[in-house]
Design a protein around this motif. Structure first.
Motif, PDB file in Angstrom:
ATOM      1  N   ILE A 168     -23.601  -3.366 126.778  1.00 57.26           N
ATOM      2  CA  ILE A 168     -23.841  -4.497 125.897  1.00 57.26           C
ATOM      3  C   ILE A 168     -22.674  -5.481 125.988  1.00 57.26           C
ATOM      4  CG2 ILE A 168     -24.249  -5.214 123.512  1.00 57.26           C
ATOM      5  CD1 ILE A 168     -26.496  -3.453 124.656  1.00 57.26           C
ATOM      6  N   LEU A 169     -23.006  -6.729 126.265  1.00 57.99           N
ATOM      7  CA  LEU A 169     -22.012  -7.799 126.315  1.00 57.99           C
ATOM      8  C   LEU A 169     -22.357  -8.837 125.251  1.00 57.99           C
ATOM      9  CD1 LEU A 169     -21.796  -8.272 130.183  1.00 57.99           C
ATOM     10  CD2 LEU A 169     -20.269  -6.948 128.718  1.00 57.99           C
ATOM     11  N   LEU A 170     -21.353  -9.505 124.745  1.00 62.73           N
ATOM     12  CA  LEU A 170     -21.545 -10.492 123.688  1.00 62.73           C
ATOM     13  C   LEU A 170     -22.564 -11.553 124.091  1.00 62.73           C
ATOM     14  CD1 LEU A 170     -20.750 -11.496 120.884  1.00 62.73           C
ATOM     15  CD2 LEU A 170     -18.878 -12.743 121.942  1.00 62.73           C
ATOM     16  N   GLN A 171     -22.432 -12.095 125.285  1.00 58.53           N
ATOM     17  CA  GLN A 171     -23.341 -13.157 125.709  1.00 58.53           C
ATOM     18  C   GLN A 171     -24.782 -12.660 125.792  1.00 58.53           C
ATOM     19  OE1 GLN A 171     -22.260 -16.431 126.000  1.00 58.53           O
ATOM     20  NE2 GLN A 171     -24.449 -16.729 125.840  1.00 58.53           N
ATOM     21  N   GLY A 172     -24.978 -11.403 126.207  1.00 56.44           N
ATOM     22  CA  GLY A 172     -26.329 -10.830 126.262  1.00 56.44           C
ATOM     23  C   GLY A 172     -26.954 -10.737 124.886  1.00 56.44           C
ATOM     24  N   ILE A 173     -26.156 -10.324 123.899  1.00 54.50           N
ATOM     25  CA  ILE A 173     -26.662 -10.250 122.523  1.00 54.50           C
ATOM     26  C   ILE A 173     -26.987 -11.643 122.006  1.00 54.50           C
ATOM     27  CG2 ILE A 173     -26.007  -9.742 120.138  1.00 54.50           C
ATOM     28  CD1 ILE A 173     -24.466  -7.349 121.132  1.00 54.50           C
ATOM     29  N   ILE A 174     -26.108 -12.593 122.247  1.00 51.45           N
ATOM     30  CA  ILE A 174     -26.336 -13.961 121.784  1.00 51.45           C
ATOM     31  C   ILE A 174     -27.634 -14.509 122.360  1.00 51.45           C
ATOM     32  CG2 ILE A 174     -25.512 -16.351 121.977  1.00 51.45           C
ATOM     33  CD1 ILE A 174     -22.655 -15.230 121.792  1.00 51.45           C
ATOM     34  N   ASN A 175     -27.794 -14.377 123.657  1.00 54.37           N
ATOM     35  CA  ASN A 175     -28.986 -14.927 124.322  1.00 54.37           C
ATOM     36  C   ASN A 175     -30.267 -14.303 123.786  1.00 54.37           C
ATOM     37  OD1 ASN A 175     -27.309 -16.509 125.900  1.00 54.37           O
ATOM     38  ND2 ASN A 175     -27.450 -15.180 127.689  1.00 54.37           N
ATOM     39  N   GLU A 176     -30.282 -12.978 123.657  1.00 56.66           N
ATOM     40  CA  GLU A 176     -31.521 -12.310 123.236  1.00 56.66           C
ATOM     41  C   GLU A 176     -31.798 -12.512 121.754  1.00 56.66           C
ATOM     42  OE1 GLU A 176     -34.976 -10.372 124.607  1.00 56.66           O
ATOM     43  OE2 GLU A 176     -33.418 -11.606 125.494  1.00 56.66           O
ATOM     44  N   LEU A 177     -30.768 -12.474 120.919  1.00 56.08           N
ATOM     45  CA  LEU A 177     -30.982 -12.753 119.496  1.00 56.08           C
ATOM     46  C   LEU A 177     -31.528 -14.157 119.293  1.00 56.08           C
ATOM     47  CD1 LEU A 177     -27.912 -11.278 117.554  1.00 56.08           C
ATOM     48  CD2 LEU A 177     -30.311 -10.684 117.238  1.00 56.08           C
ATOM     49  N   ARG A 178     -30.923 -15.121 119.961  1.00 58.88           N
ATOM     50  CA  ARG A 178     -31.375 -16.512 119.836  1.00 58.88           C
ATOM     51  C   ARG A 178     -32.839 -16.639 120.277  1.00 58.88           C
ATOM     52  NH1 ARG A 178     -27.588 -19.577 122.835  1.00 58.88           N
ATOM     53  NH2 ARG A 178     -26.366 -19.730 120.952  1.00 58.88           N
ATOM     54  N   ARG A 179     -33.181 -16.051 121.421  1.00 56.58           N
ATOM     55  CA  ARG A 179     -34.549 -16.140 121.947  1.00 56.58           C
ATOM     56  C   ARG A 179     -35.551 -15.504 120.972  1.00 56.58           C
ATOM     57  NH1 ARG A 179     -38.395 -13.528 124.257  1.00 56.58           N
ATOM     58  NH2 ARG A 179     -37.342 -11.518 124.198  1.00 56.58           N
ATOM     59  N   VAL A 180     -35.234 -14.313 120.491  1.00 54.52           N
ATOM     60  CA  VAL A 180     -36.146 -13.595 119.601  1.00 54.52           C
ATOM     61  C   VAL A 180     -36.282 -14.305 118.256  1.00 54.52           C
ATOM     62  CG1 VAL A 180     -36.367 -11.448 118.287  1.00 54.52           C
ATOM     63  CG2 VAL A 180     -35.889 -11.361 120.732  1.00 54.52           C
ATOM     64  N   LEU A 181     -35.179 -14.798 117.701  1.00 57.79           N
ATOM     65  CA  LEU A 181     -35.247 -15.490 116.409  1.00 57.79           C
ATOM     66  C   LEU A 181     -36.005 -16.810 116.509  1.00 57.79           C
ATOM     67  CD1 LEU A 181     -31.672 -14.774 115.033  1.00 57.79           C
ATOM     68  CD2 LEU A 181     -33.835 -13.753 114.278  1.00 57.79           C
TER      69      LEU A 181
END
Length: 190
Positions: A168-181
Motif C-alpha cells: 500500500i502506497l499513499l498515492q494508491g490510496i488517494i487515487n482509489e479513494l478519490r475515484r470511489v468517492l
C-alpha cells in the motif's frame, strides 16, 4: 522495499554495524503527526508530484480498515490518518462485520484485505452487502497483492467498488479513494 516504505512515511532507515563490520541491527526513525495536516505534499522519486492544498474530500471520512497483518494494518492506518480519515482498525473478517453495529460510527469506506484468515475478504464483502440496506452500503475497496484474472472477476461479482495493490502506497490510496468517492457521489446525485 522497506526503505521505499519508510521514505514514503518521511522516515529514515539505516543499518548499524558491529565492530567487525557485519550488520548488527537496523534502526528506523518514523515521525507521525498527532493531528492531520491541512495540506499534504506527495512526492515519490521517479513518479509524479502532486500537491493537495486541502484534503476536504478525505477529512473526517470514516474508514473501516480490515487487515490481519499488524505491520500492514499500522502503516495503512497511518497513511489514512495522514489524509485526515477517521480510522477504525480490525484484524479479522468477523471483527469487520461486528464493527457494523447500530451504535458504531457510520463507516463510509471499508478497506478490506482479501486474504483474511477467518473469513476471506470476498465473503466479508458479501455479508456487509446483506447486513446493510442498499442506500447505506459503504464503498468497499479491496487490498491485494494478487492481480490475477480470477481475483478481478471475483471482485466484480462480489460488489467490491475498488482495489488498492499491495504494498500500500499513499498515492494508491488517494487515487482509489478519490475515484470511489466520486462514483458514490455521482450515484447519490442520480
Amino acid at each position: 522495499m522497506c526503505q521505499k516504505l519508510v521514505q514514503l512515511m518521511q522516515g529514515k532507515i539505516w543499518v548499524v554495524q558491529n565492530p567487525r563490520g557485519f550488520p548488527q541491527r537496523m534502526a528506523l526513525d518514523l515521525r507521525f503527526q498527532l493531528h492531520p495536516s491541512l495540506g499534504i505534499v506527495i512526492s515519490e522519486p521517479g513518479d509524479f508530484s502532486e500537491q493537495l492544498h486541502h484534503n476536504s474530500l478525505f477529512n473526517g471520512l470514516h474508514v473501516l480498515l480490515a487487515d490481519d497483518d499488524d505491520v500492514n494494518r499500522a502503516v495503512t492506518q497511518k497513511l489514512l490518518q495522514k489524509l485526515g480519515c477517521t480510522v477504525t482498525s480490525v484484524s479479522s473478517g468477523f471483527e469487520c462485520l461486528s464493527a457494523f453495529s447500530p451504535s458504531g460510527p457510520p463507516h463510509k469506506v471499508v478497506l478490506l484485505d482479501l486474504h483474511l484468515p477467518d473469513l476471506d475478504g470476498f465473503e466479508v464483502a458479501i455479508r456487509i452487502r446483506r447486513l446493510r440496506s442498499r442506500s447505506s452500503w459503504p464503498s468497499i475497496i479491496a487490498m491485494t497483492s494478487n492481480a490475477s484474472e480470477d481475483v478481478w472477476e471475483r471482485i466484480k461479482q462480489t460488489g467490491i467498488n475498488g482495489v488498492v495493490q499491495k504494498p500500500i502506497l499513499l498515492q494508491g490510496i488517494i487515487n482509489e479513494l478519490r475515484r470511489v468517492l466520486l462514483l458514490q457521489a455521482n450515484k447519490t446525485v442520480l
